[in-house]
Design a protein around this motif. Structure first.
Motif, mmCIF file in Angstrom:
data_model
loop_
_atom_site.group_PDB
_atom_site.id
_atom_site.type_symbol
_atom_site.label_atom_id
_atom_site.label_comp_id
_atom_site.label_asym_id
_atom_site.label_seq_id
_atom_site.Cartn_x
_atom_site.Cartn_y
_atom_site.Cartn_z
ATOM 1 N N LYS A 150 0.850 -1.188 0.000
ATOM 2 C CA LYS A 150 0.000 0.000 0.000
ATOM 3 C C LYS A 150 0.891 1.246 0.000
ATOM 4 O O LYS A 150 1.559 1.554 0.988
ATOM 5 C CB LYS A 150 -0.920 0.020 1.225
ATOM 6 C CG LYS A 150 -1.849 1.231 1.252
ATOM 7 C CD LYS A 150 -2.705 1.257 2.513
ATOM 8 C CE LYS A 150 -3.588 2.505 2.529
ATOM 9 N NZ LYS A 150 -4.400 2.599 3.769
ATOM 10 N N ILE A 151 0.914 1.946 -1.130
ATOM 11 C CA ILE A 151 1.695 3.176 -1.228
ATOM 12 C C ILE A 151 0.938 4.280 -0.509
ATOM 13 O O ILE A 151 -0.132 4.708 -0.958
ATOM 14 C CB ILE A 151 1.914 3.572 -2.709
ATOM 15 C CG1 ILE A 151 2.570 2.430 -3.497
ATOM 16 C CG2 ILE A 151 2.727 4.852 -2.794
ATOM 17 C CD1 ILE A 151 3.997 2.140 -3.155
ATOM 18 N N ASP A 152 1.466 4.744 0.622
ATOM 19 C CA ASP A 152 0.740 5.794 1.360
ATOM 20 C C ASP A 152 1.238 7.197 1.008
ATOM 21 O O ASP A 152 0.692 8.193 1.487
ATOM 22 C CB ASP A 152 0.818 5.550 2.868
ATOM 23 C CG ASP A 152 2.233 5.613 3.432
ATOM 24 O OD1 ASP A 152 3.133 6.154 2.753
ATOM 25 O OD2 ASP A 152 2.446 5.123 4.551
ATOM 26 N N LYS A 153 2.300 7.275 0.197
ATOM 27 C CA LYS A 153 2.880 8.539 -0.270
ATOM 28 C C LYS A 153 3.473 9.372 0.863
ATOM 29 O O LYS A 153 3.805 10.544 0.678
ATOM 30 C CB LYS A 153 1.860 9.368 -1.064
ATOM 31 C CG LYS A 153 1.344 8.666 -2.309
ATOM 32 C CD LYS A 153 0.449 9.577 -3.140
ATOM 33 C CE LYS A 153 -0.015 8.861 -4.406
ATOM 34 N NZ LYS A 153 -0.845 9.723 -5.274
ATOM 35 N N GLU A 154 3.617 8.770 2.026
ATOM 36 C CA GLU A 154 4.231 9.456 3.169
ATOM 37 C C GLU A 154 5.531 8.776 3.573
ATOM 38 O O GLU A 154 6.592 9.385 3.577
ATOM 39 C CB GLU A 154 3.260 9.468 4.360
ATOM 40 C CG GLU A 154 2.000 10.265 4.118
ATOM 41 C CD GLU A 154 1.007 10.142 5.261
ATOM 42 O OE1 GLU A 154 0.014 10.879 5.236
ATOM 43 O OE2 GLU A 154 1.224 9.307 6.173
ATOM 44 N N ARG A 155 5.422 7.502 3.931
ATOM 45 C CA ARG A 155 6.597 6.715 4.317
ATOM 46 C C ARG A 155 6.871 5.580 3.336
ATOM 47 O O ARG A 155 8.007 5.174 3.155
ATOM 48 C CB ARG A 155 6.395 6.132 5.726
ATOM 49 C CG ARG A 155 6.277 7.176 6.822
ATOM 50 C CD ARG A 155 7.636 7.669 7.250
ATOM 51 N NE ARG A 155 7.559 8.842 8.119
ATOM 52 C CZ ARG A 155 8.596 9.414 8.698
ATOM 53 N NH1 ARG A 155 9.806 8.901 8.508
ATOM 54 N NH2 ARG A 155 8.478 10.495 9.438
ATOM 55 N N GLU A 197 7.211 10.845 -4.911
ATOM 56 C CA GLU A 197 7.314 11.395 -3.553
ATOM 57 C C GLU A 197 8.773 11.532 -3.111
ATOM 58 O O GLU A 197 9.113 12.445 -2.344
ATOM 59 C CB GLU A 197 6.555 10.519 -2.560
ATOM 60 C CG GLU A 197 5.038 10.493 -2.746
ATOM 61 C CD GLU A 197 4.605 9.608 -3.911
ATOM 62 O OE1 GLU A 197 3.750 10.049 -4.708
ATOM 63 O OE2 GLU A 197 5.130 8.476 -4.018
ATOM 64 N N GLU A 200 5.213 -3.291 5.741
ATOM 65 C CA GLU A 200 4.297 -2.857 6.805
ATOM 66 C C GLU A 200 4.771 -1.556 7.429
ATOM 67 O O GLU A 200 5.975 -1.314 7.553
ATOM 68 C CB GLU A 200 4.206 -3.948 7.888
ATOM 69 C CG GLU A 200 3.688 -5.286 7.355
ATOM 70 C CD GLU A 200 3.863 -6.421 8.349
ATOM 71 O OE1 GLU A 200 4.489 -6.185 9.411
ATOM 72 O OE2 GLU A 200 3.387 -7.543 8.070
ATOM 73 N N ARG A 201 3.807 -0.733 7.816
ATOM 74 C CA ARG A 201 4.141 0.521 8.485
ATOM 75 C C ARG A 201 3.571 0.529 9.893
ATOM 76 O O ARG A 201 2.415 0.206 10.115
ATOM 77 C CB ARG A 201 3.588 1.714 7.700
ATOM 78 C CG ARG A 201 3.818 3.054 8.414
ATOM 79 C CD ARG A 201 3.317 4.246 7.626
ATOM 80 N NE ARG A 201 3.499 5.477 8.392
ATOM 81 C CZ ARG A 201 3.195 6.695 7.979
ATOM 82 N NH1 ARG A 201 2.679 6.853 6.750
ATOM 83 N NH2 ARG A 201 3.384 7.754 8.747
#
Length: 466
Positions: free
Chosen positions: A154-159, A165, A241-242
């Motif tokens: 899942k690309i969250d565009k944050e981490r 990005e 995983e984040r």
């Protein structure tokens, strides 16, 4: 409004197609869904990445190499915000240049999402949802590509980020995990390693830049490892995983052992895929292949005779210069000319330091094709120019036909080989032999002497300076 040619997409392929068509007397319109022209390459790809590569290279040299040149400075400090700001200015200037070219060549620019109404009419939907329809006798699709991912990520565009990005982070990562040892992963990994991040590259194949010559891959990995980048090749990523600001990548190695990597950012760089969303290809029946790329013939013509496609949206290497050449080919073909493009002579380049560049066939490809060949190799370390600049890593390798001596492939690792590779491309365009290249007088001291020496090594096995 009616046009001879409508181009959908303003990246290197699209805008060059529009310019060339206009030069040849065609009435041209170009459609771009974003507010700035230039596509991925100029906005979130080639140009901004090279700006950061150059800035980070200057910093790295100041920290690691200035002293050996007799230059003493206080401990250099990074103003990352200013570095990113400079990158943005480079992008702004470059995209502004495309707008100038459109005006200069009397090309009508439409901002909005272009989609087919039928084979000759394109609907342009603007951000405010208003729309208009324009008509074109011929239409060129140049919508490019977007980053690929893996189904379970899942690309969250944050981490957990893509290259887009990675070019606009607000901080330098402490521990950057890079999934994919291809061009994008290595270039952006190099940027952040130079700026102080710990960088680990996780690659599914048993070598980095797997599509390039095996010697090139081996040399590049050795040099980047010396610079501090860690590599985990032959690792299959199974999960990303984040947890807060911590990213965990789970992978299995070639012995099927589960390995965990931890970092504060994870760059997913597993390639790119053709971007056709919103085009409405199904309305006109344009065929796509199993990879989602638009199917074209040798003239880059789709199954609908007046619709063409170029660049990343069709098969082949996803390179800006390949898209440009295809744009020229289509424009000239539509003007009644007889252009050609030799896909074997499109160079591939990696802008790490040292740089990597190649054109033509690799050794593995020649072996697979059962072509008898000979190889000549010359080390950059043996050049006076390389010793003077301190850029002694790398080599030039020339592959030539064993019977005719025709050059079949050239592979380079070294300083400025991104520019040097064109000497090989020109030689191969004119079907030069290794002897031809070896007998050309090269300036001294230059990096290009390595090309002459490698060609001589391939021709008669007797380089002069080794």
């Amino acid at each position: 409004m009616k046009y001879d040619i409508i181009v959908i997409g303003s990246g290197p392929g699209g805008y060059i197609a529009a310019v060339r068509a206009s030069q040849l007397g065609k009435k041209v319109a170009i459609i771009e869904k974003y507010a700035t022209l230039g596509g991925t390459c100029l906005n979130v790809g080639c140009i901004p990445s090279k700006a950061l590569l150059d800035s980070s290279h200057h910093y790295y040299d100041a920290v690691h190499h200035f002293e050996e040149h007799g230059i003493t400075v206080e401990t250099p400090k990074i103003d990352f915000g200013k570095m990113v700001e400079r990158k943005a200015k480079v992008v702004e200037t470059t995209t502004g240049g495309i707008k100038y070219l459109m005006d200069k060549n009397n090309i009508d620019v439409f901002e909005g999402l272009g989609s087919f109404e039928d084979a000759t009419h394109v609907k342009i939907t603007k951000n405010d949802t208003t729309s208009e329809i324009i008509e074109g006798a011929n239409i060129i699709i140049a919508t490019g590509s977007k980053p690929s991912s893996l189904p379970f990520i899942k690309i969250d565009k944050e981490r957990i980020i893509t290259s887009t990005e990675a070019l606009k982070l607000s901080e330098i990562p402490k521990d950057l995990l890079v999934i994919g040892g291809g061009v994008i992963g290595l270039e952006l990994g190099s940027v952040y390693k130079r700026l102080g991040a710990n960088v680990t590259v996780i690659e599914y194949m048993d070598k980095i830049v797997p599509g390039m010559d095996a010697d090139v891959s081996k040399e590049l990995q050795k040099v980047l490892k010396k610079q501090g980048i860690k590599f985990a090749t032959s690792h299959k990523v199974n999960a990303v995983e984040r947890n807060g600001d911590t990213i965990t990548v789970k992978a299995t190695d070639k012995k099927d052992r589960e390995i965990e990597f931890s970092g504060d950012y994870c760059l997913v760089s597993v390639g790119r895929k053709a971007y056709t969303a919103g085009l409405g290809l199904e309305k006109v029946g344009v065929e796509v292949n199993e990879r989602g790329q638009i199917s074209v013939n040798d003239h880059l013509q789709t199954n609908i005779k007046n619709i063409y496609a170029i660049g990343d949206v069709v098969k082949g290497a996803m390179l800006a210069h390949k898209a440009e050449e295809e744009g020229v080919v289509v424009a000239e073909f539509l003007a009644g000319e007889k252009p050609h493009i030799d896909y074997n002579l499109i160079p591939g380049i990696v802008y790490t330091w040292p740089e990597v560049a190649a054109v033509g066939k690799t050794e593995d490809e020649l072996k697979e094709a059962k072509i008898d060949y000979k190889s000549g190799k010359f080390s950059m370390r043996a050049l006076g120019r390389s010793r003077a600049s301190g850029d002694i890593d790398g080599f030039v390798k020339v592959l030539a036909d064993k019977n005719t001596d025709e050059i079949l492939g050239v592979h380079m690792v070294g300083a400025r080989v991104a520019d040097l590779i064109m000497e090989a491309a020109v030689a191969m365009e004119y079907r030069a032999s290794a002897e031809d290249l070896a007998r050309i007088c090269h300036g001294h001291p230059t990096y290009s002497e390595a090309v002459k020496e490698a060609a001589k090594a391939a021709w008669d096995g007797k380089p002069l300076n080794a």
